[in-house]
Write a protein that holds these residues in place. Structure first.
Motif, mmCIF file in Angstrom:
data_model
loop_
_atom_site.group_PDB
_atom_site.id
_atom_site.type_symbol
_atom_site.label_atom_id
_atom_site.label_comp_id
_atom_site.label_asym_id
_atom_site.label_seq_id
_atom_site.Cartn_x
_atom_site.Cartn_y
_atom_site.Cartn_z
ATOM 1 N N GLU A 122 -11.910 -7.691 -2.847
ATOM 2 C CA GLU A 122 -11.344 -7.748 -4.202
ATOM 3 C C GLU A 122 -9.852 -8.027 -4.166
ATOM 4 O O GLU A 122 -9.352 -8.911 -4.881
ATOM 5 N N ASP A 123 -9.114 -7.296 -3.338
ATOM 6 C CA ASP A 123 -7.675 -7.520 -3.255
ATOM 7 C C ASP A 123 -7.341 -8.840 -2.572
ATOM 8 O O ASP A 123 -6.288 -9.430 -2.823
ATOM 9 N N TRP A 178 0.825 -6.923 -9.102
ATOM 10 C CA TRP A 178 0.638 -8.280 -8.591
ATOM 11 C C TRP A 178 1.619 -9.254 -9.218
ATOM 12 O O TRP A 178 1.987 -10.255 -8.616
ATOM 13 N N ILE A 238 -3.795 -5.124 2.675
ATOM 14 C CA ILE A 238 -5.071 -5.519 2.063
ATOM 15 C C ILE A 238 -6.226 -5.068 2.954
ATOM 16 O O ILE A 238 -6.216 -5.284 4.161
ATOM 17 N N ASP A 240 0.820 -1.222 0.000
ATOM 18 C CA ASP A 240 0.000 0.000 0.000
ATOM 19 C C ASP A 240 0.852 1.269 0.000
ATOM 20 O O ASP A 240 0.391 2.336 0.386
#
Length: 221
Positions: A91-92, A68, A87, A12
């Motif tokens: 979705e992630d 990814w 996370i 992140d």
């Protein structure tokens, strides 16, 4: 090997958030301290910019094209399990599983990256529900008491990570301080379990906590 059990890949921070406290405080290392990976950075340049020294460092060190696919690449150069840290959505979570993560750490980088990001405890259940036990889900951020550990376990966490309490206690009393704060957290967790009727960690369930979404659902009945 230095005894490491896994690699935690922070995902992140491809771009560092605007940390206004660092800017206001003119963040810099004290002159008597040396941080090896800061040696190539002239922290004095922060006086000439509107950014912090930390932001300048990250901008020069982090590849913004991180994706990814890099998780897959990392798996080719290490035998250690890779935990994906940062996370906060289902979705992630699906993508982390798809790309072979061995575990997930629900984290918002201490809420320093993006204003108004949800607390990690609020995101935990969504992530754990999507993971469906296929990989362990851990919680990072906001753990200050044994009751926080209990809530995280009830909402599906396999465990929690503790940051600031350990750092604060280390600053105050070194190793003895860290041991003391960890014992305090353990004692508080055991007390919470006893008062909730749980004789083992396995007995901590979703029924032991009430969230805001639970209250909303009940009010609609």
């Amino acid at each position: 090997m230095a005894g490491f059990k896994a690699i935690a890949l922070t995902v992140d921070t491809p771009i560092l958030g605007r940390r206004e406290a660092d800017i206001k405080n003119r963040f810099a290392l004290p002159p008597h301290l040396v941080l090896k990976n800061f040696q190539a950075l002239d922290l004095g340049t922060m006086d000439k910019t509107n950014d912090s020294g930390l932001a300048s460092y990250v901008a020069g060190q982090v590849d913004r094209t991180l994706s990814w696919k890099d998780v897959k690449w990392l798996q080719t150069i290490t035998s250690l399990p890779i935990l994906v840290k940062g996370i906060v959505t289902a979705e992630d979570t699906r993508l982390a599983i798809e790309y072979g993560a061995a575990g997930i750490i629900v984290s918002n980088h201490g809420a320093r990256q993006l204003d108004y990001v949800p607390a990690t405890i609020s995101c935990l259940e969504e992530v754990a529900r999507e993971a469906k036990g296929r990989l362990p889900v851990f919680l990072d951020g906001g753990v200050r008491r044994g009751t926080d550990v209990f809530k995280a376990l009830a909402l599906g966490a396999s465990g929690v990570f503790i940051g600031r309490p350990v750092l604060f206690s280390l600053a105050v009393d070194g190793e003895a301080g860290v041991r003391k704060v960890l014992q305090m957290l353990r004692d508080e967790l055991e007390l919470t379990m006893a008062l909730s009727g749980c004789t083992s960690l396995r007995e901590i369930t979703r029924a032991h906590v009430i969230t805001d979404s639970d209250r909303i659902g009940r009010s609609r009945l």
